[in-house]
Write an enzyme that holds these catalytic residues in place. Structure first.
Site, PDB file in Angstrom:
ATOM      1  N   ARG A   1       5.237  -3.987  -1.308  1.00 22.51           N
ATOM      2  CA  ARG A   1       5.248  -3.175  -0.103  1.00 22.51           C
ATOM      3  C   ARG A   1       4.536  -3.934   1.002  1.00 22.51           C
ATOM      4  O   ARG A   1       3.376  -4.309   0.853  1.00 22.51           O
ATOM      5  CB  ARG A   1       4.509  -1.869  -0.411  1.00 22.51           C
ATOM      6  CG  ARG A   1       4.751  -0.785   0.567  1.00 22.51           C
ATOM      7  CD  ARG A   1       4.135   0.491   0.075  1.00 22.51           C
ATOM      8  NE  ARG A   1       2.687   0.476   0.132  1.00 22.51           N
ATOM      9  CZ  ARG A   1       1.954   1.572   0.199  1.00 22.51           C
ATOM     10  NH1 ARG A   1       2.522   2.747   0.188  1.00 22.51           N
ATOM     11  NH2 ARG A   1       0.651   1.502   0.252  1.00 22.51           N
TER      12      ARG A   1
ATOM     13  N   THR B   1       4.236  -2.636   7.532  1.00 25.91           N
ATOM     14  CA  THR B   1       5.358  -1.701   7.751  1.00 25.91           C
ATOM     15  C   THR B   1       5.479  -0.668   6.645  1.00 25.91           C
ATOM     16  O   THR B   1       6.171   0.337   6.807  1.00 25.91           O
ATOM     17  CB  THR B   1       6.690  -2.473   7.802  1.00 25.91           C
ATOM     18  OG1 THR B   1       6.911  -3.069   6.500  1.00 25.91           O
ATOM     19  CG2 THR B   1       6.668  -3.566   8.868  1.00 25.91           C
TER      20      THR B   1
ATOM     21  N   ASP C   1      -5.290   0.845  -5.560  1.00 27.57           N
ATOM     22  CA  ASP C   1      -4.160  -0.075  -5.684  1.00 27.57           C
ATOM     23  C   ASP C   1      -3.940  -0.388  -7.163  1.00 27.57           C
ATOM     24  O   ASP C   1      -4.764  -1.071  -7.794  1.00 27.57           O
ATOM     25  CB  ASP C   1      -4.457  -1.362  -4.896  1.00 27.57           C
ATOM     26  CG  ASP C   1      -3.242  -2.263  -4.846  1.00 27.57           C
ATOM     27  OD1 ASP C   1      -2.714  -2.619  -5.930  1.00 27.57           O
ATOM     28  OD2 ASP C   1      -2.808  -2.621  -3.748  1.00 27.57           O
TER      29      ASP C   1
ATOM     30  N   ASP D   1      -3.779  -4.156  -8.244  1.00 27.29           N
ATOM     31  CA  ASP D   1      -5.093  -4.803  -8.193  1.00 27.29           C
ATOM     32  C   ASP D   1      -5.989  -4.331  -9.334  1.00 27.29           C
ATOM     33  O   ASP D   1      -6.742  -5.110  -9.919  1.00 27.29           O
ATOM     34  CB  ASP D   1      -5.773  -4.505  -6.854  1.00 27.29           C
ATOM     35  CG  ASP D   1      -5.201  -5.352  -5.730  1.00 27.29           C
ATOM     36  OD1 ASP D   1      -4.505  -6.340  -6.020  1.00 27.29           O
ATOM     37  OD2 ASP D   1      -5.444  -5.015  -4.556  1.00 27.29           O
TER      38      ASP D   1
HETATM   39  C1  PRP Z   1       2.634  -0.587  -5.395  1.00 27.52           C
HETATM   40  C2  PRP Z   1       3.189   0.229  -6.527  1.00 27.52           C
HETATM   41  C3  PRP Z   1       4.572   0.558  -6.063  1.00 27.52           C
HETATM   42  C4  PRP Z   1       4.373   0.692  -4.579  1.00 27.52           C
HETATM   43  C5  PRP Z   1       4.356   2.143  -4.235  1.00 27.52           C
HETATM   44  O1  PRP Z   1       3.103  -1.872  -5.441  1.00 27.52           O
HETATM   45  O2  PRP Z   1       3.152  -0.447  -7.743  1.00 27.52           O
HETATM   46  O3  PRP Z   1       5.534  -0.425  -6.371  1.00 27.52           O
HETATM   47  O4  PRP Z   1       3.125   0.103  -4.258  1.00 27.52           O
HETATM   48  O5  PRP Z   1       4.377   2.322  -2.873  1.00 27.52           O
HETATM   49  P1  PRP Z   1       5.624   2.956  -2.109  1.00 27.52           P
HETATM   50  O6  PRP Z   1       6.065   4.124  -2.906  1.00 27.52           O
HETATM   51  O7  PRP Z   1       5.037   3.333  -0.791  1.00 27.52           O
HETATM   52  O8  PRP Z   1       6.658   1.896  -1.966  1.00 27.52           O
HETATM   53  P2  PRP Z   1       2.551  -2.999  -4.430  1.00 27.52           P
HETATM   54  O9  PRP Z   1       3.414  -3.093  -3.210  1.00 27.52           O
HETATM   55  O10 PRP Z   1       1.093  -2.771  -4.182  1.00 27.52           O
HETATM   56  O11 PRP Z   1       2.810  -4.328  -5.201  1.00 27.52           O
HETATM   57  P3  PRP Z   1       2.168  -4.850  -6.584  1.00 27.52           P
HETATM   58  O12 PRP Z   1       2.684  -3.941  -7.658  1.00 27.52           O
HETATM   59  O13 PRP Z   1       2.723  -6.210  -6.670  1.00 27.52           O
HETATM   60  O14 PRP Z   1       0.678  -4.820  -6.471  1.00 27.52           O
HETATM   61  N1  URA Z   2       0.432   1.539  -4.147  1.00 26.70           N
HETATM   62  C1  URA Z   2      -0.667   1.656  -4.911  1.00 26.70           C
HETATM   63  O1  URA Z   2      -0.925   0.807  -5.767  1.00 26.70           O
HETATM   64  N2  URA Z   2      -1.456   2.718  -4.720  1.00 26.70           N
HETATM   65  C2  URA Z   2      -1.204   3.667  -3.806  1.00 26.70           C
HETATM   66  O2  URA Z   2      -1.983   4.632  -3.685  1.00 26.70           O
HETATM   67  C3  URA Z   2      -0.059   3.524  -3.006  1.00 26.70           C
HETATM   68  C4  URA Z   2       0.753   2.450  -3.215  1.00 26.70           C
END
Ligand code: PRP
Ligand code: URA
Length: 211
Positions: free
Chosen positions: A106, A110, A202, A205
């Site tokens: 994400r 944006t 997150d 993370d």
């Molecule tokens: C997180 C999570 C989802 C997304 C959710 O991923 O694992 O994929 O955010 O957010 P949304 O519903 O608003 O799209 P992230 O973008 O942090 O990537 P990562 O899993 O690589 O840390």
């Molecule tokens: N992605 C995450 O990992 N946590 C949130 O709360 C939203 C998006």
């Protein structure tokens, strides 16, 4: 919230484990372990209506007919990265599952999903796919992953998430009304950074210790 369509898997063990995961002092090691355990428990519910067929077997005592899962092997598709945290739990329960990967992050400015990887098992059109991602926030990442899988031919998809915001469930319900959404909890809302409140922070993370 009443018009949202989601199956909340609120077994006491899941709720207890999720509470520990939410705590900010919980270590990455415990977070990973708990996520895997919850994934196993949720898989039990997600697969409840999977079709069975009868086969002939022989026990040490007698011949009989017995049930096994019907159809092509299930596909499990984690949305990278955080979806990997749920993968082992599902595969522990369905050891014959094929595994596909969809890379989606994400954009922090944006909040829109950016696709960077896709590798799927063959014959996706004939498999049930369980798409896994712990967080359903705006819904953008999961909605984009589901669209991508459908472009590749998938027809029978289930989405399994740990924590969802109402906004995210609404997006999936509207854009993918054919996809059942399983969650362990529906939280209050999103904050101005698109994080689920209260959520757990997150997820990627916390799983990988990249805070
Ligand atoms: C997180 C999570 C989802 C997304 C959710 O991923 O694992 O994929 O955010 O957010 P949304 O519903 O608003 O799209 P992230 O973008 O942090 O990537 P990562 O899993 O690589 O840390
Ligand atoms: N992605 C995450 O990992 N946590 C949130 O709360 C939203 C998006």
């Amino acid at each position: 919230m009443s018009d949202l369509k989601a199956i909340v898997v609120n077994h006491p063990l899941i709720q207890h484990k999720l509470t520990i995961m939410r705590k900010k002092e919980t270590s990455s090691k415990d977070f990973r372990q708990l996520l895997e355990e919850i994934a196993m428990l949720m898989t039990y519910e997600v697969t409840r209506d999977f079709p069975l067929k009868e086969i002939d077997i022989e026990t040490p005592v007698a011949k009989c007919k017995a049930k096994v899962l019907a159809g092509k092997k299930v596909g499990v598709v984690p949305i990278l990265r955080a979806g990997l945290g749920l993968l082992n739990g599902v595969v522990n329960m369905i050891p014959s599952a094929r595994v596909g990967h969809v890379g989606m992050y994400r954009d922090p400015e944006t909040l829109k999903p950016v696709e960077y990887y896709c590798k799927l098992p063959g014959d996706v059109a004939e498999r049930t796919l369980i798409v896994v991602d712990p967080m359903l926030a705006t819904g953008g990442s999961s909605a984009a992953a589901l669209s991508l899988l459908k472009e590749k031919g998938a027809k029978n998809i289930v989405l399994m998430c740990l924590v969802a915001a109402p906004e995210g469930i609404k997006v999936i319900n509207e854009e993918h009304p054919d996809v059942p959404v399983y969650v362990a909890a529906i939280d209050e809302c999103l904050n101005e950074h698109g994080y689920i409140v209260p959520g757990l922070g997150d997820a990627g993370d916390r799983i990988f210790g990249t805070l």
